[in-house]
Design an enzyme around this catalytic site. Structure first.
Site, PDB file in Angstrom:
ATOM      1  N   LYS A  83      39.265  40.140  52.978  1.00 19.53           N
ATOM      2  CA  LYS A  83      38.239  39.311  53.625  1.00 19.53           C
ATOM      3  C   LYS A  83      38.018  39.844  55.038  1.00 19.53           C
ATOM      4  O   LYS A  83      38.965  39.972  55.823  1.00 19.53           O
ATOM      5  CB  LYS A  83      38.729  37.866  53.664  1.00 19.53           C
TER       6      LYS A  83
HETATM    7  C1  E4P Z   1      35.839  30.358  53.000  1.00 24.22           C
HETATM    8  O1  E4P Z   1      36.241  31.404  52.554  1.00 24.22           O
HETATM    9  C2  E4P Z   1      36.438  29.663  54.137  1.00 24.22           C
HETATM   10  O2  E4P Z   1      37.834  29.801  54.041  1.00 24.22           O
HETATM   11  C3  E4P Z   1      36.148  28.177  54.158  1.00 24.22           C
HETATM   12  O3  E4P Z   1      35.236  27.821  53.141  1.00 24.22           O
HETATM   13  C4  E4P Z   1      35.814  27.635  55.494  1.00 24.22           C
HETATM   14  O4  E4P Z   1      35.588  26.253  55.369  1.00 24.22           O
HETATM   15  P1  E4P Z   1      35.543  25.271  56.630  1.00 24.22           P
HETATM   16  O5  E4P Z   1      34.265  25.506  57.371  1.00 24.22           O
HETATM   17  O6  E4P Z   1      35.608  23.898  56.036  1.00 24.22           O
HETATM   18  O7  E4P Z   1      36.754  25.601  57.473  1.00 24.22           O
END
Ligand code: E4P
Length: 217
Positions: A83
């Site tokens: 990522k």
């Molecule tokens: C996605 O890969 C992220 O980890 C996640 O969806 C972020 O979500 P949040 O905005 O609720 O922290």
């Protein structure tokens, strides 16, 4: 539609995985912090549990260092997805790691132009953050629509991974629009099963069944 679970909590992943609901997992540095676990150890455990892609995020901000971290994360298991943040350096790292055959999830996407760049850099997944756009009074779902249109216009194979999902309606709307994948916290996925008419109907059936005096087993 594929369901990824947005957590680094092994028990929560295992519960949904046992039901066949888990097509993959996403984590991020905040979720690793919340889990209290070592990133390398917990990512390995998740990868052993789940067959699909498991996103583990780099924390370097310069392309070469991102590539080094990405290679180390990818060594954990074949289903690790590296990522990377949607920065210029992140796109450079995406291009290199993708050319090495690694899966890449480009994260922190907040505009359709960013998503277009990620597709051109060869990303396996693009993660537009719906909830965080809604938080600042912008329309997260409109972003998913725009990316779907653009990717379909040109046949990009990068999968739209709708992220930062806060409600069951975010999942429903993502499915309607045609996002390839959603990633959501386990409690939001489980909440999809709830309906007051189901509860009311079940209560009535059970009350009537009681009156029959019968037993099935
Ligand atoms: C996605 O890969 C992220 O980890 C996640 O969806 C972020 O979500 P949040 O905005 O609720 O922290």
């Amino acid at each position: 539609m594929k369901f990824f679970v947005d957590t680094a909590e092994i028990d929560e992943i295992a519960e949904l995985n046992d039901l066949g609901m888990v097509d993959g997992v996403t984590t991020n540095p905040s979720l690793i912090l919340k889990s209290g676990r070592d990133i390398l150890e917990v990512t390995k455990e998740i990868c052993d549990l789940v067959d699909g892609p498991v996103s583990a995020e780099v924390v370097a901000t310069e392309a070469d260092a991102m590539i080094t971290e990405g290679r180390k994360l990818a060594e954990i298991a074949e289903n690790v997805t590296v990522k990377l943040p949607l920065t210029w350096d992140g796109l450079k790292a995406c291009n290199v790691l993708t050319n090495e055959g690694k899966m890449v999830n480009v994260t922190l996407c907040f505009s359709a132009n960013q998503a277009l760049l990620a597709a051109k850099a060869g990303a396996t997944f693009i993660s537009p953050f719906i909830g965080r756009l809604d938080d600042i009074n912008l329309d997260g779902m409109e972003l998913i629509e725009d990316i779907r249109t653009i990717y379909d216009n040109f046949g990009y194979e990068t999968q739209i991974l709708a992220a930062s999902i806060r409600s069951v309606n975010h999942i429903l709307d993502s499915a309607r629009i045609g996002a390839d994948v959603i990633t959501a916290p386990p409690k939001v996925i489980k909440a999809m099963a709830n309906h007051p008419l189901t509860d009311k109907g079940l209560a009535q059936f059970l009350a009537d069944w009681e009156k029959t005096g019968q037993k099935i087993v």
